[in-house]
Design an enzyme around this catalytic site. Structure first.
Site, short mmCIF file in Angstrom:
data_model
loop_
_atom_site.label_atom_id
_atom_site.label_comp_id
_atom_site.label_asym_id
_atom_site.label_seq_id
_atom_site.Cartn_x
_atom_site.Cartn_y
_atom_site.Cartn_z
N GLY A 224 0.83 -1.21 0.00
CA GLY A 224 0.00 0.00 0.00
C GLY A 224 0.86 1.26 0.00
O GLY A 224 1.80 1.38 -0.81
N GLY A 253 -3.50 -2.29 -6.71
CA GLY A 253 -2.78 -3.54 -6.96
C GLY A 253 -2.95 -3.97 -8.42
O GLY A 253 -2.00 -4.43 -9.05
N ASP A 254 -4.15 -3.78 -8.95
CA ASP A 254 -4.41 -4.17 -10.35
C ASP A 254 -3.60 -3.28 -11.31
O ASP A 254 -3.04 -3.76 -12.30
CB ASP A 254 -5.91 -4.03 -10.66
#
Ligand code: ADP
Length: 310
Positions: A224, A253-254
């Site tokens: 993060g 994240g994608d």
């Protein structure tokens, strides 16, 4: 050309309300409906980076039709396999205090025939010479078996196409047996995979070198706002990121996976793969929209990401 796999996509509807009351009728004048699912977010970011993408997975019913149209609007090539049951709806309700309530449908149950058809459709794509990487993201729908990714990974390995996997829970546990080229768990996903608490930098480092994960050539643990740590073959890297104004980290994240996949197809260095991936993750967090990166800000942020080889 990159193939993305979204086995369980969703029509994401986000309702904005002044306050959300349980047991009452809640009304909203402001709502947004989008084509969702981790692999679709990856596809959108890849497209913004200028990559050629083919989106695959299962679509069914009018919800499936909605996704097909949205994908087409973004000029992403789609080769989805039809399933009988409807593609799921996922609902998020956000009130003025910023409280987030979600309702996620389980999604369609895929029949044996549909699973076979998808495998056939996908392996036909694998045969195309232009395919340089495969990215599979998200959960496995009911009916497919927890080891479904293993078949897809083995077929890609046989054809020497790097297979990038971003999933969690049992799907990830099973899939690592088939040795995907790269996995990108976040800290809680890797903790669940290794069945132990992972909090400190030292614990992340130990996770990257864990015996269970030795067969995976590339592991990126995203942290993060804390950046990321990675092992690429035997090299360990720490990724330090600048502080930004965060709008929504959903889908970061994608976006990171998309950036890394894009660089992998360009046969870039490990440092470059990590830097571009991280830049995309940060750019996604700077916008409310999931799977959107402001490409104009790319160069500025890219320069601020530090990759340190430990
Ligand atoms: P996931 O969405 O899979 O949980 P992360 O939240 O770890 O993944 O985000 C992936 C990447 O996106 C991070 O490594 C980081 O580069 C960027 N990112 C995510 N959240 C933030 C944030 N709050 N501030 C800055 N960058 C972020």
């Amino acid at each position: 050309m990159i193939v993305t796999i979204t086995l369980n996509p969703a029509v994401d509807t986000c309702y904005y309300v002044s306050s959300f009351l349980l047991g009452e009728t809640n009304r909203s004048d402001q709502y947004v409906k989008t084509a969702g699912g981790k692999g679709l977010n990856v596809s959108k970011v890849l497209k913004q980076l200028g990559a050629d993408v083919i989106a695959t997975g299962f679509l069914g019913g009018t919800t499936g039709q909605f996704i097909a149209e949205e994908v087409q609007k973004k000029s992403i090539i789609s080769r989805f396999t039809q399933c009988k049951e409807d593609t799921r709806n996922c609902i998020a309700i956000i009130d003025q205090a910023g409280q987030h309530t979600e309702m996620l449908e389980r999604g369609p149950k895929i029949t044996e025939e549909e699973a076979k058809k998808f495998f056939q459709d996908l392996t036909e794509l694998y045969k195309l010479r232009e395919i340089q990487a495969i990215v599979a993201s998200g959960s496995i729908p009911a009916g497919l078996g927890k080891d479904y990714y293993c078949h897809l990974i083995r077929e890609a390995k046989f054809r020497k196409i790097p297979f990038i996997l971003d999933t969690s829970g049992d799907a990830l546990k099973e899939a690592i047996q088939a040795e995907p080229y790269l996995i990108k768990p976040n800290i809680s996903e890797v903790a669940s995979l290794l069945e132990r608490e992972i909090r400190t930098e030292r614990e992340v480092l130990l996770a990257l070198q864990d015996e269970k994960l030795r067969i995976i050539p590339n592991i990126v643990i995203s942290l993060g706002a804390g950046g990321a740590m990675a092992r690429c073959d035997k090299e360990i890297y720490k990724v330090i990121i600048p502080t930004i104004e965060v709008k929504s980290p959903v889908g970061s994240g994608d976006a990171m996976v998309a950036g890394m996949a894009y660089e992998i197809t360009k046969k870039s260095t490990n440092e470059q793969v990590l830097r571009v991936g991280t830049t995309c993750g940060i750019l996604n967090a700077m916008h409310v929209e999931t799977g959107y990166i402001d490409i104009e800000k790319f160069n500025m942020l890219y320069k601020e990401v530090q990759i340190i080889r430990l």
